[in-house]
Design a protein around this motif. Structure first.
Motif, short mmCIF file in Angstrom:
data_model
loop_
_atom_site.label_atom_id
_atom_site.label_comp_id
_atom_site.label_asym_id
_atom_site.label_seq_id
_atom_site.Cartn_x
_atom_site.Cartn_y
_atom_site.Cartn_z
N ARG A 130 12.71 49.99 39.81
CA ARG A 130 13.27 48.64 39.61
C ARG A 130 12.36 47.48 39.99
N TYR A 131 11.24 47.75 40.65
CA TYR A 131 10.34 46.67 41.06
C TYR A 131 9.02 46.78 40.30
N ARG A 132 8.37 45.65 40.13
CA ARG A 132 7.06 45.62 39.50
C ARG A 132 6.06 45.05 40.50
N ASN A 138 1.52 51.72 38.60
CA ASN A 138 1.24 52.91 37.79
C ASN A 138 0.27 53.86 38.50
N VAL A 139 -0.72 53.30 39.18
CA VAL A 139 -1.67 54.14 39.91
C VAL A 139 -0.97 54.87 41.04
N ALA A 140 -0.11 54.15 41.76
CA ALA A 140 0.62 54.76 42.88
C ALA A 140 1.52 55.88 42.39
N PHE A 141 2.22 55.66 41.27
CA PHE A 141 3.10 56.70 40.75
C PHE A 141 2.30 57.88 40.22
N ALA A 142 1.12 57.61 39.65
CA ALA A 142 0.26 58.70 39.20
C ALA A 142 -0.19 59.56 40.37
N LEU A 143 -0.47 58.93 41.50
CA LEU A 143 -0.84 59.70 42.69
C LEU A 143 0.32 60.57 43.18
N VAL A 144 1.53 60.07 43.02
CA VAL A 144 2.71 60.88 43.37
C VAL A 144 2.80 62.10 42.47
N LEU A 145 2.56 61.91 41.19
CA LEU A 145 2.61 63.04 40.25
C LEU A 145 1.49 64.04 40.51
N VAL A 146 0.32 63.53 40.91
CA VAL A 146 -0.80 64.43 41.23
C VAL A 146 -0.43 65.34 42.39
#
Length: 273
Positions: free
Chosen positions: A96-98, A103-111
């Motif tokens: 819900r926040y921008r 996107n980089v932070a969420f990509a690190l979560v997926l990694v």
């Protein structure tokens, strides 16, 4: 022709399911047989063999099972509570926040989902040593407090909730945390249930990390405590091992039997394959 094809596919699926079920039940059946019979019947099957609870009594007295059960229960509850709180806050922020670097932070979560926990054993042990937490329940649970799997599931669920609900709640004067607690969390209840089942099952059965980070009975969970029954010096007593294993897994088995329907519904609603 199409009906026959569908029937054949259904029949094959049913046979495959029964085959897998039998493969899973055979070790369990052997464990039950061995645990409830004298040691001499561990390697032979006899319908007239006497049933006994002696193996459970000996297993309970051979190790401090009461302490192990308490440690495991506290550990599982502590990890699950931390995961739900931290993952909920992180998932809500991603959904819900921008913010810069989102996107980089969420990509690190997926990694993190692709990194095996065993790879981090040495570094985690060094970190626990620097924090002075070695040989404690906190040291066992701390590396698992943040769950990338839970963040991903909850983010996807939160993104599917209409934003109009946020606006309506803000009109009523609700804060961001109140919106999260009163709107998002109730709507994501099936996801929470599904993840809780996965988390509890994994950490109840986790062995390698607790074995490395603990040294005393006061902080060891059930899985590590079962080692006492496989001593090389005393030899392997399968009757005691199976009795101890059944006692350790009984809470999970009973919970699954009692709440099987809720388990399946939670996974279906959460979309977990």
């Amino acid at each position: 022709m199409r009906t026959n094809t569908l029937y054949q596919v259904t029949l094959l699926d049913t046979l495959a399911a029964w085959t897998l079920a039998l493969l899973w039940l055979l070790p369990l059946a052997y464990a039950v047989w061995t645990a409830f019979h004298p040691a001499e019947y561990a390697t032979r099957f006899d319908l007239l063999a006497p049933w006994t609870l002696e193996n459970f009594r000996r297993a309970w007295e051979a190790a401090p099972f009461a302490r192990y059960f308490l440690n495991t229960t506290v550990l599982v509850a502590m990890i699950l509570a931390a995961q739900l709180v931290l993952s909920t806050l992180a998932a809500y922020a991603f959904a819900r926040y921008r913010f810069r670097g989102q996107n980089v932070a969420f990509a690190l979560v997926l990694v993190q989902l692709m990194v095996m926990p065993d790879i981090l054993l040495v570094e985690n042990y060094k970190t626990m040593g620097r924090l002075g937490l070695v040989d404690s329940l906190v040291a066992i649970g701390l590396p698992y407090f943040a769950s990338a799997f839970a963040i991903f599931l909850l983010r996807q669920t939160f993104m599917g909730i209409p934003k109009e609900l946020d606006e309506a709640a803000r009109v009523e004067g609700a804060s961001a945390l109140q919106i999260l607690w009163r709107v998002y969390v109730p709507l994501a209840r099936p996801v929470y249930t599904a993840f809780a089942l996965v988390s509890v099952s994994f950490h109840w059965n986790n062995f390698l990390w607790p074995l490395i980070i603990t040294n005393s009975v006061e902080s060891r969970p059930l899985t590590v405590g079962l080692q006492v029954f496989s001593s090389v010096e005393q030899g392997v007593e399968w009757s005691l091992i199976t009795a101890a294993t059944l006692m350790s897994t009984a809470p999970l088995l009973i919970g699954f039997i009692l709440f099987q329907r809720q388990f399946v519904q939670s996974f279906m609603r959460a979309g977990i394959k």
